[in-house]
Design a protein around this motif. Structure first.
Motif, mmCIF file in Angstrom:
data_model
loop_
_atom_site.group_PDB
_atom_site.id
_atom_site.type_symbol
_atom_site.label_atom_id
_atom_site.label_comp_id
_atom_site.label_asym_id
_atom_site.label_seq_id
_atom_site.Cartn_x
_atom_site.Cartn_y
_atom_site.Cartn_z
ATOM 1 N N GLU A 173 0.835 -1.196 0.000
ATOM 2 C CA GLU A 173 0.000 0.000 0.000
ATOM 3 C C GLU A 173 0.878 1.258 0.000
ATOM 4 N N VAL A 189 -7.362 0.952 6.054
ATOM 5 C CA VAL A 189 -6.560 2.085 5.597
ATOM 6 C C VAL A 189 -7.391 3.362 5.750
ATOM 7 N N ARG A 221 -9.858 -3.453 4.129
ATOM 8 C CA ARG A 221 -9.169 -4.390 3.251
ATOM 9 C C ARG A 221 -9.184 -5.773 3.892
#
Length: 533
Positions: free
Chosen positions: A176, A490, A503
């Motif tokens: 990420e 996130v 996620r």
């Protein structure tokens, strides 16, 4: 990976601004002048943490035999000089800081280097060398300048039971685009790992089959966890901000009170439990990128702290274990206990931490005030029957007066855009936090994003019985969403809004799961409460 074995550059740095923290006040005998390790001493990886605008803390532990039964990681009782470097580039051609630190046996040959003199809001690369062996190279990032308003992104995670699932989610997290990671607790579990190490399919020494009590046992449980390459990848990719929950010591501990059915401790034996906490706290510090103020003094440590990320974010890192009152009514999840759990004398944070939090949030000049919290703040009736109110007594539901003080305090002091991120419950929940959960017209004062586990609870599902009970009509109307798969969350913060992406991975009992986004939510500035994005 050839990067991790390049020769350490010498004499080209701009100087060092770090303390050899572990050497101070410790007597560790003579130095090991010319170390020769039987195996790679950096098998537990490297990490960075607690970013400031001018620096970070760098961590490693020398352990060529990480699971040695004495908890010493295959190292002798001598101090070792460790060199470190931090650079603008991953080839270390533009070294900006370098120096040496001592790895001493009193702290399991771990190293914590607090680097200063760096530029705010930029990436750096770092590495260590000991005995001619070069560590993997990690990437870190400093916090933005205090007067800067900039977009930020961070992930938060919790609950990584090593033997119940693979850490595939961390491999995805490492890919990420993030500024840092927040870990909300249960970095390890104190229970025995089982004859086959659960899903890992390994045979380990008998000391791993029992609950942890001693320093060597806690050290080895941390080492077992840190050997996971997916976890190491996430540490390599970003600086981490960490706090603990219960399993770093023992399930559902509260202050100096052990769990009622704790093996080996008579009820009320606070002295024995403090000794266990001291061992657990020391091993925790030895294995994680924490600064000197978080170094324990026996069973005493101040884990709560505040980190600023420019004018965008103030991150208030909480410790909801060390100062709380004991759980009422024998703990667990059960109906009743209303009088006991609403006692105004009861505390979750302790008076000093509660005052520190509310005063700091009130003074904050940041757009967003995020509380890094362990157990669920939102009221949650665990029973789908509206006539039966069933509470989780280890959560803030068991400390309702303390919750009222928290939410009322944030509201009355005008704390800007409070958001709570939470771990512990092995499921994802989005909730409106209200002054009065029983009153539909009561104002929403904050938003809670509770995140699921990395692996605890084994394979999850998008919905389960607990989720259906929680979302049953009329039971918990302030809950917006639920998911019981494994993964991480996130958060992306701007001057206008905060967005949360949940996620998740479909399984953890075998490796290699893909990742997908199960839910997206947004909180607009000055409008508390989450909406689907």
């Amino acid at each position: 990976m050839d990067l991790t074995r390049r020769r350490l550059l010498g004499g080209t740095g701009a100087g060092a601004a770090a303390l050899g923290l572990h050497a101070a006040g410790l007597t560790s005998g003579t130095a090991w002048a010319d170390p020769r390790f039987p195996d790679d001493p950096f098998r537990l990886g490297v990490a960075s943490g607690d970013p400031h605008p001018d620096g970070v803390v760098l961590w490693t532990r020398l352990a060529p035999d990480p699971l040695a039964l004495d908890g010493r990681g295959g190292m002798p009782g001598r101090r070792v000089t460790v060199q470190w470097q931090i650079a603008h580039d991953e080839r270390f051609q533009r070294v900006v800081r370098q120096g040496t630190a001592y790895a001493v046996p009193e702290l399991a040959h771990s190293v914590h280097v607090e680097v200063t003199g760096l530029e705010p809001g930029r990436d750096y690369f770092y590495r260590f060398r000991a005995g001619g062996v070069l560590s993997p190279a990690g990437r870190t990032r400093t916090a933005p300048h205090a007067r800067t308003r900039t977009d930020l992104a961070f992930a938060f995670a919790s609950c990584q039971c090593w033997y119940e699932g693979f850490y595939t989610a961390y491999r995805h997290m490492a890919a990420e685009d993030l500024d840092f990671v927040v870990h909300l607790g249960d970095y390890l579990y104190e229970y025995g790992v089982g004859a086959t190490a659960g899903v890992r399919g390994m045979s380990l020494d008998a000391s791993f089959q029992r609950e942890t009590y001693t320093l060597s046992e806690y050290r080895n449980r941390h080492a077992l966890t840190r050997m996971d390459t997916d976890l190491q990848a996430a540490h390599l990719a970003f600086p981490w901000v960490l706090t603990w929950d219960d399993h770093e010591v023992e399930n559902n501990w509260a202050g100096d009170i052990a769990q009622l059915d704790s093996d080996g401790f008579p009820d009320g034996d606070a002295t024995a439990f403090r000794a266990r906490k001291a061992a657990a706290f020391q091993a925790y510090y030895e294995h994680l990128p924490l600064r000197l103020p978080q170094k324990p003094d026996g069973s005493d440590v101040r884990m709560y702290r505040r980190l600023g990320f420019g004018r965008t974010l103030d991150l208030h890192v909480l410790d909801t274990r060390s100062y709380r009152d004991d759980q009422v009514c024998g703990d667990g999840t059960k109906p009743g206990c209303d009088t006991e759990r609403s006692d105004p004398a009861r505390t979750m944070l302790g008076a000093e931490q509660e005052r520190w939090l509310l005063d700091g949030a009130a003074r904050s000049g940041a757009t967003w005030n995020v509380l890094a919290n362990q157990t669920l703040v939102a009221q949650v009736d665990q029973n789908a029957d509206p006539a039966v109110v069933s509470s989780g007594l280890d959560m803030w539901d068991g400390y309702t007066a303390a919750r009222d003080r928290l939410l009322t305090g944030l509201h009355e002091r005008g704390a800007a855009n409070p958001v709570v991120v939470t771990g512990d419950i092995h499921r994802s929940v989005v909730a409106d936090l209200k002054l009065d959960f029983a009153d539909a017209s009561s104002p929403v004062v904050a938003t809670e994003f509770a995140g699921t586990s990395i692996s605890s609870g084994r394979d999850g599902a998008a919905m389960d019985k607990v989720g259906r009970d929680w979302l049953a009509p009329g039971v918990n109307p302030h809950l917006k969403w639920h998911n019981a798969q494994r993964g991480y969350t996130v958060l992306r913060l701007t001057a206008d809004d905060l967005r949360a992406d949940y996620r998740v991975v479909p399984y953890v009992t075998t490796p290699g799961a893909p990742v997908e986004t199960a839910g997206r939510f947004v909180v607009e500035r000055d409008r508390p409460g989450a909406q689907p994005a």
